[in-house]
Design a protein around this motif. Structure first.
Motif, mmCIF file in Angstrom:
data_model
loop_
_atom_site.group_PDB
_atom_site.id
_atom_site.type_symbol
_atom_site.label_atom_id
_atom_site.label_comp_id
_atom_site.label_asym_id
_atom_site.label_seq_id
_atom_site.Cartn_x
_atom_site.Cartn_y
_atom_site.Cartn_z
ATOM 1 N N GLN A 183 0.846 -1.207 0.000
ATOM 2 C CA GLN A 183 0.000 0.000 0.000
ATOM 3 C C GLN A 183 0.878 1.253 0.000
ATOM 4 O OE1 GLN A 183 -2.262 -0.905 3.574
ATOM 5 N NE2 GLN A 183 -4.165 -1.094 2.414
ATOM 6 N N ALA A 184 1.946 1.208 0.801
ATOM 7 C CA ALA A 184 2.842 2.367 0.873
ATOM 8 C C ALA A 184 3.482 2.611 -0.499
ATOM 9 C CB ALA A 184 3.909 2.149 1.936
ATOM 10 N N GLN A 185 4.020 1.553 -1.094
ATOM 11 C CA GLN A 185 4.671 1.700 -2.395
ATOM 12 C C GLN A 185 3.698 2.250 -3.447
ATOM 13 O OE1 GLN A 185 7.528 1.849 -3.781
ATOM 14 N NE2 GLN A 185 6.843 1.793 -5.928
ATOM 15 N N ILE A 222 8.976 -1.996 4.793
ATOM 16 C CA ILE A 222 8.425 -0.792 4.139
ATOM 17 C C ILE A 222 9.541 -0.031 3.401
ATOM 18 C CG2 ILE A 222 7.209 1.403 4.534
ATOM 19 C CD1 ILE A 222 5.912 0.054 7.020
ATOM 20 N N PHE A 223 10.693 0.122 4.053
ATOM 21 C CA PHE A 223 11.791 0.887 3.449
ATOM 22 C C PHE A 223 12.383 0.182 2.230
ATOM 23 C CE2 PHE A 223 13.121 3.097 7.725
ATOM 24 C CZ PHE A 223 11.866 3.678 7.794
ATOM 25 N N ALA A 224 12.125 -1.115 2.116
ATOM 26 C CA ALA A 224 12.679 -1.858 0.971
ATOM 27 C C ALA A 224 11.974 -1.480 -0.331
ATOM 28 C CB ALA A 224 12.538 -3.351 1.217
ATOM 29 N N GLY A 231 11.185 7.197 6.892
ATOM 30 C CA GLY A 231 9.962 7.297 7.675
ATOM 31 C C GLY A 231 9.868 8.556 8.499
ATOM 32 N N LEU A 232 8.631 8.964 8.760
ATOM 33 C CA LEU A 232 8.356 9.983 9.775
ATOM 34 C C LEU A 232 7.740 9.197 10.930
ATOM 35 C CD1 LEU A 232 8.252 12.866 10.823
ATOM 36 C CD2 LEU A 232 6.142 13.225 9.551
#
Ligand code: PEP
Length: 250
Positions: A183-185, A222-224, A231-232
């Motif tokens: 979802q983030a990507q 997530i960072f991948a 991130g915040l």
């Protein structure tokens, strides 16, 4: 190569003494994290001066959580961007959903804050993100697009080149709910597309951070993702150990 950034939003937490201890803890532990990670801590206004002093020379940058819409004058309770910058602060969070929701911040207010931030050499971390109802209604793309068009599109290319965006789905902030990495990507890539429609290739350089219950256990996944540049972090930024462990997620 986009910058990798982990920024901590302390919100209205910690006393000044506790804040200084937290900042010292982050500065101390940073040595164990890849130099490639840029850490930013954003304490309450009352702590900024001391936190700048204890982080000087450590590679930890300091940000404020907000700034005033005006340069100076009869605005009781407000803090001007020039005052913040004069302390050695380099960043300012603008448009956090808590400010939009509880303090009625609109694109009109945020445009003025952006002007003040840039006029005083503060780099804005501009937050966008949808509510749960908006996500359920499938409006998350449109909401983020509007929040960008109404504010970011008013920047000059030079200002845009310094901007950091934080995508923070409101339903994931402080709730323990996290967007999935997919979802983030999906939405980060979309945000970058929207930015590119106005600023072209420069959008490839814009750091887009994910925010919303990010913690040591989910940061790496997530960072991948290709369009997630860090991130915040809210709750997990209040413990130096957790905040630093998130930085190890790259
Ligand atoms: C935030 O408010 O910016 C945030 C991401 O909070 P949390 O990490 O606590 O969800």
């Amino acid at each position: 190569m986009r910058k990798k950034i982990v920024a901590g939003n302390w919100k209205m937490n910690t006393t000044p003494v506790e804040g200084v201890e937290l900042a010292k803890g982050v500065a101390e532990g940073k040595k164990e994290v890849c130099d490639c990670v840029n850490f930013i801590v954003c304490p309450p206004f009352t702590h900024l001066s001391e936190v700048v002093k204890v982080t000087r020379g450590t590679g930890i940058a300091v940000g404020a959580q907000d700034c005033a819409t005006e340069a100076k004058g009869a605005y009781t309770g407000e803090v001007a961007a020039s005052m913040i910058a004069s302390l050695g602060v380099e960043y300012v969070i603008l448009g956090h959903s808590e400010r939009r929701q509880y303090y009625g911040e609109t694109s009109e207010t945020l445009n003025k804050k952006m002007v003040q931030a840039y006029a005083n050499n503060l780099t804005p971390i501009y937050c966008v993100g949808e509510s749960l109802d908006e996500r359920k209604a499938g409006k998350h793309f449109d909401v983020c697009k509007a929040q960008i068009e109404e504010v970011v599109f008013n920047l000059t290319p030079e200002q845009f080149s310094k901007l950091i965006i934080a995508y923070e789905p409101v339903w994931a902030i402080g709730t323990g709910e996290t967007a999935t990495a997919e979802q983030a990507q999906e939405i980060h890539a979309y945000i970058r597309e929207v930015l590119a429609s106005k600023f072209g290739e420069a959008a490839a350089e814009t750091p887009i951070l994910y925010g919303g219950s990010c913690k040591p256990s989910n940061a790496a996944e997530i960072f991948a993702k290709e369009d997630v540049d860090g991130g915040l972090i809210g709750g997990a930024a209040l413990k130096a150990e957790d905040f630093l462990a998130i930085g190890k997620g790259f």
